[in-house]
Design a protein around this motif. Structure first.
Motif, mmCIF file in Angstrom:
data_model
loop_
_atom_site.group_PDB
_atom_site.id
_atom_site.type_symbol
_atom_site.label_atom_id
_atom_site.label_comp_id
_atom_site.label_asym_id
_atom_site.label_seq_id
_atom_site.Cartn_x
_atom_site.Cartn_y
_atom_site.Cartn_z
ATOM 1 N N ASN A 1 -14.406 13.113 -8.861
ATOM 2 C CA ASN A 1 -15.365 12.223 -8.222
ATOM 3 C C ASN A 1 -15.395 12.415 -6.717
ATOM 4 O OD1 ASN A 1 -16.570 10.966 -10.332
ATOM 5 N ND2 ASN A 1 -15.269 9.165 -10.304
ATOM 6 N N VAL B 1 -13.408 0.989 -9.312
ATOM 7 C CA VAL B 1 -13.901 0.526 -10.588
ATOM 8 C C VAL B 1 -13.122 -0.734 -10.949
ATOM 9 C CG1 VAL B 1 -12.253 1.942 -11.863
ATOM 10 C CG2 VAL B 1 -14.339 1.176 -12.982
ATOM 11 N N LEU C 1 -18.846 6.732 -18.180
ATOM 12 C CA LEU C 1 -19.397 5.798 -17.205
ATOM 13 C C LEU C 1 -19.622 6.470 -15.856
ATOM 14 C CD1 LEU C 1 -20.180 2.844 -16.559
ATOM 15 C CD2 LEU C 1 -17.796 2.462 -15.924
ATOM 16 N N GLU C 2 -18.666 7.317 -15.482
ATOM 17 C CA GLU C 2 -18.803 8.009 -14.213
ATOM 18 C C GLU C 2 -19.953 9.009 -14.251
ATOM 19 O OE1 GLU C 2 -17.077 7.298 -11.285
ATOM 20 O OE2 GLU C 2 -16.841 5.610 -12.634
ATOM 21 N N GLU C 3 -20.169 9.614 -15.407
ATOM 22 C CA GLU C 3 -21.304 10.518 -15.546
ATOM 23 C C GLU C 3 -22.616 9.779 -15.375
ATOM 24 O OE1 GLU C 3 -21.489 14.057 -15.911
ATOM 25 O OE2 GLU C 3 -19.627 13.426 -14.975
ATOM 26 N N LEU C 4 -22.704 8.613 -15.962
ATOM 27 C CA LEU C 4 -23.949 7.846 -15.874
ATOM 28 C C LEU C 4 -24.247 7.450 -14.431
ATOM 29 C CD1 LEU C 4 -23.542 5.555 -19.017
ATOM 30 C CD2 LEU C 4 -24.895 7.640 -18.790
ATOM 31 N N LYS C 5 -23.229 7.211 -13.658
ATOM 32 C CA LYS C 5 -23.442 6.825 -12.272
ATOM 33 C C LYS C 5 -24.023 7.971 -11.448
ATOM 34 C CE LYS C 5 -19.625 3.500 -12.093
ATOM 35 N NZ LYS C 5 -18.267 3.275 -11.539
ATOM 36 N N GLY C 6 -23.824 9.187 -11.913
ATOM 37 C CA GLY C 6 -24.273 10.334 -11.141
ATOM 38 C C GLY C 6 -25.695 10.748 -11.411
ATOM 39 N N CYS D 1 -14.107 5.892 -7.887
ATOM 40 C CA CYS D 1 -15.282 6.007 -8.727
ATOM 41 C C CYS D 1 -16.498 6.056 -7.822
ATOM 42 C CB CYS D 1 -15.381 4.845 -9.703
ATOM 43 S SG CYS D 1 -14.191 4.981 -11.044
ATOM 44 N N LYS D 2 -17.598 6.075 -8.407
ATOM 45 C CA LYS D 2 -18.819 6.290 -7.667
ATOM 46 C C LYS D 2 -19.759 5.120 -7.924
ATOM 47 C CE LYS D 2 -21.997 10.092 -6.758
ATOM 48 N NZ LYS D 2 -23.237 9.331 -6.930
ATOM 49 N N PRO D 3 -19.649 4.076 -7.141
ATOM 50 C CA PRO D 3 -20.454 2.893 -7.402
ATOM 51 C C PRO D 3 -21.917 3.098 -7.081
ATOM 52 C CG PRO D 3 -19.224 2.608 -5.385
ATOM 53 C CD PRO D 3 -18.762 3.897 -5.986
ATOM 54 N N SER D 4 -22.221 3.887 -6.078
ATOM 55 C CA SER D 4 -23.605 4.156 -5.737
ATOM 56 C C SER D 4 -23.638 5.432 -4.932
ATOM 57 C CB SER D 4 -24.214 3.005 -4.935
ATOM 58 O OG SER D 4 -23.757 3.063 -3.603
#
Lengths: 174, 47
Positions: free
Chosen positions: A159, A132, B17-22, A121-124
């Protein structure tokens, strides 16, 4: 001819070296195949005892020299992990032909259980990949079969591409 | 996000949720997806 490593005389490494030399003896076109080793250094695990985190990079470098000028054998593969940045790992090695990065895309490799560290996932934006927390407060536990696994694999793979795109883009803007 | 959580649609929740992080980079990613004719993640969560 087996590659002689002066690094260690530990028996498991001798066995590994012999078998790897046998596997790598037959040349394969690097256009269709790239070999890699996966080093690990988990505290308390067998890898630490066998010192494979030192043995495998050294073996890769030697293999690379043997196959010169073909850049056949990459050296390093590591997990993307929020606590183990790949750039820190890559700095440990001098591998002219490049590196392969081992990415766990969602649950592709785990058929029966989910591990939080296998979820990309993409934490930042500053981190390439992360994890996640699948252990939601309302649903305690490590297993999460409520998420469609194919979808999770797709999200994780996307991602990865998205994170790479972000870094390319960020580099250009600077 | 709450609705997805309550309805138990955790797959869509994860995608959203992953969209919002981007954000706000997500627009660039969406355009990248459109160029390659693949769905953006929001369409992905809409099933």
């Amino acid at each position: 001819m087996a590659t002689k490593m002066c690094l260690s005389i530990v028996k498991p490494l001798d066995v590994a070296q012999t078998r790897l030399d046998k596997i790598l003896a037959k040349p394969i076109d690097p256009q269709s195949n790239l070999d890699r080793s996966k080093e690990s250094c988990w505290p308390g695990c067998g890898e630490l005892y066998r010192r494979s985190h030192e043995f495998l990079p050294g073996l890769c470098c030697l293999q690379e020299c043997k196959r010169s000028p073909l850049p056949a054998v990459p050296g390093f593969a590591g997990h993307f992990h929020p606590l183990k940045r790949s750039r820190d790992k890559l700095q440990r090695h001098v591998i002219p032909s490049g590196a392969l990065l081992h990415v766990h895309a969602a649950c592709a490799g785990t058929a029966t259980m989910w591990l939080s560290s296998t979820m990309i996932c993409k934490p930042s934006p500053r981190k390439l990949c992360g994890r996640v927390p699948l252990t939601h407060p309302y649903r305690p536990g490590l297993l999460d079969a409520s998420i469609n696994r194919i979808a999770a694999w797709a999200i994780g793979s996307r991602n990865t591409l998205r994170a790479l795109l972000w870094h390319y883009w960020n580099h250009w803007t600077k | 996000m709450k609705a997805l959580e309550v309805s138990g649609d955790f797959t869509s929740r994860l995608a959203l949720l992953e969209e919002l992080k981007g954000l706000p980079f997500g627009a660039v990613w969406d355009y990248f997806c459109l160029q390659y004719e693949v769905p953006v993640a929001w369409a992905f969560c809409m099933k």
